[in-house]
Design an enzyme around this catalytic site. Structure first.
Site, PDB file in Angstrom:
ATOM      1  N   CYS A  72       0.834  -1.203   0.000  1.00 37.48           N
ATOM      2  CA  CYS A  72       0.000   0.000   0.000  1.00 37.48           C
ATOM      3  C   CYS A  72       0.870   1.256   0.000  1.00 37.48           C
ATOM      4  CB  CYS A  72      -0.864   0.046   1.257  1.00 37.48           C
ATOM      5  SG  CYS A  72      -2.117  -1.226   1.365  1.00 37.48           S
ATOM      6  N   GLU A  74       0.600   3.949   1.867  1.00 45.77           N
ATOM      7  CA  GLU A  74       0.941   4.481   3.192  1.00 45.77           C
ATOM      8  C   GLU A  74       2.161   3.776   3.767  1.00 45.77           C
ATOM      9  OE1 GLU A  74      -1.937   3.414   2.043  1.00 45.77           O
ATOM     10  OE2 GLU A  74      -3.647   4.199   3.173  1.00 45.77           O
ATOM     11  N   CYS A 105      -5.935   1.242   5.187  1.00 47.77           N
ATOM     12  CA  CYS A 105      -6.319  -0.113   5.604  1.00 47.77           C
ATOM     13  C   CYS A 105      -5.752  -0.411   6.991  1.00 47.77           C
ATOM     14  CB  CYS A 105      -5.852  -1.148   4.580  1.00 47.77           C
ATOM     15  SG  CYS A 105      -4.101  -1.554   4.693  1.00 47.77           S
ATOM     16  N   CYS A 108      -1.935  -0.771   7.313  1.00 49.82           N
ATOM     17  CA  CYS A 108      -1.233   0.518   7.244  1.00 49.82           C
ATOM     18  C   CYS A 108      -1.416   1.309   8.539  1.00 49.82           C
ATOM     19  CB  CYS A 108      -1.702   1.319   6.040  1.00 49.82           C
ATOM     20  SG  CYS A 108      -1.098   0.611   4.488  1.00 49.82           S
TER      21      CYS A 108
HETATM   22  N1  THU Z   1      -4.246   0.282  -1.054  1.00 51.86           N
HETATM   23  C1  THU Z   1      -3.442   1.278  -0.580  1.00 51.86           C
HETATM   24  O1  THU Z   1      -2.463   1.670  -1.233  1.00 51.86           O
HETATM   25  N2  THU Z   1      -3.738   1.816   0.636  1.00 51.86           N
HETATM   26  C2  THU Z   1      -4.775   1.435   1.415  1.00 51.86           C
HETATM   27  O2  THU Z   1      -4.932   1.918   2.512  1.00 51.86           O
HETATM   28  C3  THU Z   1      -5.735   0.455   0.914  1.00 51.86           C
HETATM   29  C4  THU Z   1      -5.391  -0.229  -0.353  1.00 51.86           C
HETATM   30  C5  THU Z   1      -3.917  -0.306  -2.350  1.00 51.86           C
HETATM   31  C6  THU Z   1      -3.478  -1.744  -2.307  1.00 51.86           C
HETATM   32  C7  THU Z   1      -3.826  -2.227  -3.687  1.00 51.86           C
HETATM   33  O3  THU Z   1      -2.776  -1.902  -4.568  1.00 51.86           O
HETATM   34  C8  THU Z   1      -5.044  -1.401  -4.056  1.00 51.86           C
HETATM   35  O4  THU Z   1      -5.065  -0.306  -3.175  1.00 51.86           O
HETATM   36  C9  THU Z   1      -6.364  -2.150  -3.960  1.00 51.86           C
HETATM   37  O5  THU Z   1      -6.514  -2.743  -2.734  1.00 51.86           O
END
Ligand code: THU
Length: 148
Positions: A72, A74, A105, A108
């Protein structure tokens, strides 16, 4: 993104107006999201962390054909800050495409809390909507070895 670059950042949670520093951090998160590698989910996310020396470190989500290996935005931003020798995180911004502000999420949240247990988290979307919450409200009773 709105035509012509950065959106007009505006709080949609009724809280006090965003500061210049808030807008700068949101802008950095937005730019980082433009560098996302998200061919599988097509959900592009950018994050930026402000450190106590004034430096800003960014991250974007980086996906992988083996989906579970994706990271992710973050966590990428926090790891970039720590890798640069900066652990004193004082604010976090995350921006993603979507109908409303992004929300970090659970994984994170736990990683951010390691270095920034009670900092403001600016959550935005590429249209400029922003909500602000503290880390402690986003992750009450997160895991800590102090409790073991
Ligand atoms: N994702 C993030 O970058 N940050 C979050 O807090 C939630 C999800 C990304 C992970 C993945 O590449 C995409 O979003 C779909 O889940």
């Amino acid at each position: 993104m709105e035509q012509g670059g950065a959106p007009t950042w505006r709080r949609t949670d009724g809280g006090p107006e965003l500061t210049v520093a808030d807008r700068r951090l949101l802008g950095e998160a937005l730019s980082a999201g433009e560098r996302a590698y998200a061919p599988y989910s097509k959900y592009r996310v950018g994050a930026a962390v402000l450190c106590d020396d004034g430096s800003i470190h960014t991250g974007c989500n980086v996906e992988n054909a083996s989906y579970g290996l994706s990271i992710c935005a973050e966590r990428a931003a926090v790891f970039n800050a720590v890798s640069a020798g900066r652990k004193g995180i004082v604010a976090v911004a995350v921006v993603a495409e979507g109908p409303g502000p992004a929300s970090p999420c659970g994984a994170c949240r736990q990683v951010i809390a390691e270095f920034a247990p009670d900092v403001p988290v600016l959550m935005g979307n590429t249209g400029g909507m922003v909500e602000v919450a503290t880390m402690s409200s986003l992750l009450p009773m997160g895991f800590s070895l102090k409790r073991v």
